[in-house]
Design a protein around this motif. Structure first.
Motif, mmCIF file in Angstrom:
data_model
loop_
_atom_site.group_PDB
_atom_site.id
_atom_site.type_symbol
_atom_site.label_atom_id
_atom_site.label_comp_id
_atom_site.label_asym_id
_atom_site.label_seq_id
_atom_site.Cartn_x
_atom_site.Cartn_y
_atom_site.Cartn_z
ATOM 1 N N ILE A 164 27.787 -52.569 -111.377
ATOM 2 C CA ILE A 164 25.893 -52.526 -110.695
ATOM 3 C C ILE A 164 26.715 -53.004 -109.685
ATOM 4 N N ASP A 165 27.758 -52.679 -108.801
ATOM 5 C CA ASP A 165 27.846 -53.344 -107.352
ATOM 6 C C ASP A 165 27.388 -51.894 -106.859
ATOM 7 N N ALA A 166 28.065 -50.936 -107.131
ATOM 8 C CA ALA A 166 27.256 -49.101 -106.883
ATOM 9 C C ALA A 166 26.361 -48.959 -105.620
ATOM 10 N N SER A 167 27.213 -48.878 -104.578
ATOM 11 C CA SER A 167 26.807 -48.522 -103.314
ATOM 12 C C SER A 167 25.059 -47.701 -103.129
ATOM 13 N N LEU A 168 23.637 -48.494 -102.881
ATOM 14 C CA LEU A 168 22.602 -48.694 -103.011
ATOM 15 C C LEU A 168 22.546 -46.804 -102.067
ATOM 16 N N ASP A 169 23.297 -47.149 -100.525
ATOM 17 C CA ASP A 169 22.731 -46.237 -100.291
ATOM 18 C C ASP A 169 23.428 -44.817 -100.855
ATOM 19 N N ALA A 170 24.648 -44.998 -101.820
ATOM 20 C CA ALA A 170 25.757 -43.709 -101.857
ATOM 21 C C ALA A 170 24.763 -43.030 -102.910
ATOM 22 N N ILE A 171 23.626 -43.825 -103.596
ATOM 23 C CA ILE A 171 23.146 -43.554 -104.284
ATOM 24 C C ILE A 171 21.675 -42.972 -104.184
ATOM 25 N N ALA A 172 21.080 -43.421 -103.590
ATOM 26 C CA ALA A 172 19.892 -41.852 -102.662
ATOM 27 C C ALA A 172 21.027 -41.027 -101.931
ATOM 28 N N ARG A 173 21.626 -40.819 -102.077
ATOM 29 C CA ARG A 173 22.449 -39.373 -101.215
ATOM 30 C C ARG A 173 22.401 -39.129 -102.100
ATOM 31 N N THR A 174 23.266 -39.331 -102.955
ATOM 32 C CA THR A 174 23.874 -39.120 -104.674
ATOM 33 C C THR A 174 21.862 -37.898 -104.710
ATOM 34 N N ALA A 175 21.126 -38.522 -104.683
ATOM 35 C CA ALA A 175 19.842 -38.249 -105.472
ATOM 36 C C ALA A 175 18.985 -37.507 -104.120
ATOM 37 N N PHE A 229 26.616 -46.030 -111.512
ATOM 38 C CA PHE A 229 26.426 -48.068 -112.381
ATOM 39 C C PHE A 229 27.956 -47.348 -113.797
ATOM 40 N N ALA A 230 28.015 -46.129 -114.214
ATOM 41 C CA ALA A 230 29.252 -46.162 -115.076
ATOM 42 C C ALA A 230 30.166 -46.449 -114.132
ATOM 43 N N SER A 237 26.238 -52.255 -129.541
ATOM 44 C CA SER A 237 27.326 -53.886 -128.957
ATOM 45 C C SER A 237 28.437 -52.869 -128.098
ATOM 46 N N GLU A 238 28.171 -51.185 -128.827
ATOM 47 C CA GLU A 238 29.227 -50.095 -128.668
ATOM 48 C C GLU A 238 28.549 -49.484 -127.371
ATOM 49 N N TYR A 239 27.348 -49.878 -127.037
ATOM 50 C CA TYR A 239 26.520 -49.787 -126.012
ATOM 51 C C TYR A 239 26.932 -50.974 -124.487
ATOM 52 N N ILE A 240 26.545 -51.911 -125.180
ATOM 53 C CA ILE A 240 27.141 -53.080 -124.235
ATOM 54 C C ILE A 240 28.616 -53.184 -123.193
ATOM 55 N N VAL A 241 29.335 -52.987 -124.439
ATOM 56 C CA VAL A 241 30.652 -52.971 -124.149
ATOM 57 C C VAL A 241 30.742 -52.011 -123.008
ATOM 58 N N THR A 242 30.732 -51.047 -123.448
ATOM 59 C CA THR A 242 30.914 -49.195 -122.739
ATOM 60 C C THR A 242 30.183 -49.549 -121.068
ATOM 61 N N LYS A 243 29.151 -50.515 -121.091
ATOM 62 C CA LYS A 243 28.116 -50.389 -120.195
ATOM 63 C C LYS A 243 28.790 -51.586 -119.823
ATOM 64 N N ARG A 244 29.817 -51.411 -119.021
ATOM 65 C CA ARG A 244 29.798 -53.278 -118.637
ATOM 66 C C ARG A 244 29.658 -54.045 -117.820
ATOM 67 N N GLY A 245 29.386 -52.790 -116.374
ATOM 68 C CA GLY A 245 28.158 -52.932 -115.596
ATOM 69 C C GLY A 245 27.385 -53.440 -115.347
ATOM 70 N N MET A 246 26.692 -52.995 -117.047
ATOM 71 C CA MET A 246 25.462 -53.407 -117.273
ATOM 72 C C MET A 246 24.877 -54.578 -117.725
ATOM 73 N N SER A 247 26.127 -54.379 -117.792
ATOM 74 C CA SER A 247 25.842 -56.465 -119.777
ATOM 75 C C SER A 247 24.855 -57.305 -118.925
ATOM 76 N N ALA A 248 25.463 -58.440 -117.571
ATOM 77 C CA ALA A 248 25.552 -58.939 -117.269
ATOM 78 C C ALA A 248 23.600 -58.931 -116.717
ATOM 79 N N VAL A 249 22.737 -57.441 -116.677
ATOM 80 C CA VAL A 249 22.102 -57.903 -116.409
ATOM 81 C C VAL A 249 20.582 -57.078 -117.340
ATOM 82 N N LEU A 250 21.408 -56.736 -119.328
ATOM 83 C CA LEU A 250 20.705 -55.858 -119.252
ATOM 84 C C LEU A 250 21.062 -57.557 -120.727
ATOM 85 N N ARG A 251 21.774 -58.348 -120.022
ATOM 86 C CA ARG A 251 21.804 -60.206 -121.336
ATOM 87 C C ARG A 251 20.077 -60.860 -120.533
ATOM 88 N N SER A 252 20.359 -60.654 -119.054
ATOM 89 C CA SER A 252 18.870 -61.286 -118.465
ATOM 90 C C SER A 252 17.845 -60.510 -118.390
#
Length: 200
Positions: free
Chosen positions: A38-49, A33-34, A103-118
């Motif tokens: 947020i649109d990172a491949s779930l298949d790739a995440i599973a393989r990495t894990a 995600f970093a 604020s810095e946390y949210i800004v530096t994790k832009r891919g997560m900002s919408a999810v955290l707002r939700s």
């Protein structure tokens, strides 16, 4: 929801290998995600894990569930820092510093900002279960309570109002915003929370 994607029943003990798989997925998700948002491949995440996609879905039935869980530890650590700041700073300054960190946390994790707002505004049970909103409100309440006790901060502003104001700041910071502009927004917010001396 099919059987393979059903999350573990509440209260059921989690096996050691399942705990390892879950942590490996969270570590891989944080990196993905970093890097890719947020649109990172779930298949790739599973393989990495080192697990199959079915294992990922058993632990995290949706992309949002994985994203929120991946950052829950970071949010918990950040929220816990409110008490540490109060050990060295006056409450108003501690609040200003904590909001800057968040604020810095949210800004530096832009891919997560919408999810955290939700997570801060959405009443869905899964968001509530992760306690993101409760942790953030708890940290802000800790800072406000000390500030009101020390007569540095107003008594008529609740933590949820501060969080709503911060969501507005985050929406602004989602656009190209200089650090100076963000700092000025935080200054305005905290300045509005301070107790004013009576007019002479």
């Amino acid at each position: 929801m099919n059987e393979r994607s059903r999350p573990p029943a509440a209260g059921r003990p989690v096996r050691a290998d399942a705990q390892r798989n879950r942590q490996a997925l969270l570590d891989a998700a944080l990196r993905a995600f970093a890097q890719d948002g947020i649109d990172a491949s779930l298949d790739a995440i599973a393989r990495t894990a080192g697990v199959g996609i079915g294992t990922l879905y058993r632990h995290f039935p949706t992309r949002e569930a994985l994203a929120l869980a991946a950052y829950q530890h970071d949010v918990q650590r950040l929220c816990g820092s409110a008490g540490e700041l109060l050990k060295t700073l006056p409450a108003d300054a501690a609040l200003r510093e904590w909001l800057a960190r968040f604020s810095e946390y949210i800004v530096t994790k832009r891919g997560m900002s919408a999810v955290l707002r939700s997570a801060l505004t959405d009443p869905q049970p899964f968001y509530a279960e992760l306690n993101v909103r409760e942790r953030v409100l708890g940290a802000v309440t800790t800072l406000l309570d000390r500030g009101t006790a020390d007569r540095l901060l107003r008594t008529d502003i609740s933590a949820d109002v501060v969080v709503l104001a911060m969501i507005g700041v985050w929406y602004v910071s989602a656009e190209p915003t200089t650090p100076d502009q963000l700092s000025r927004l935080l200054d305005l917010l905290v300045d509005g929370l301070r107790v004013r001396p009576p007019d002479r």
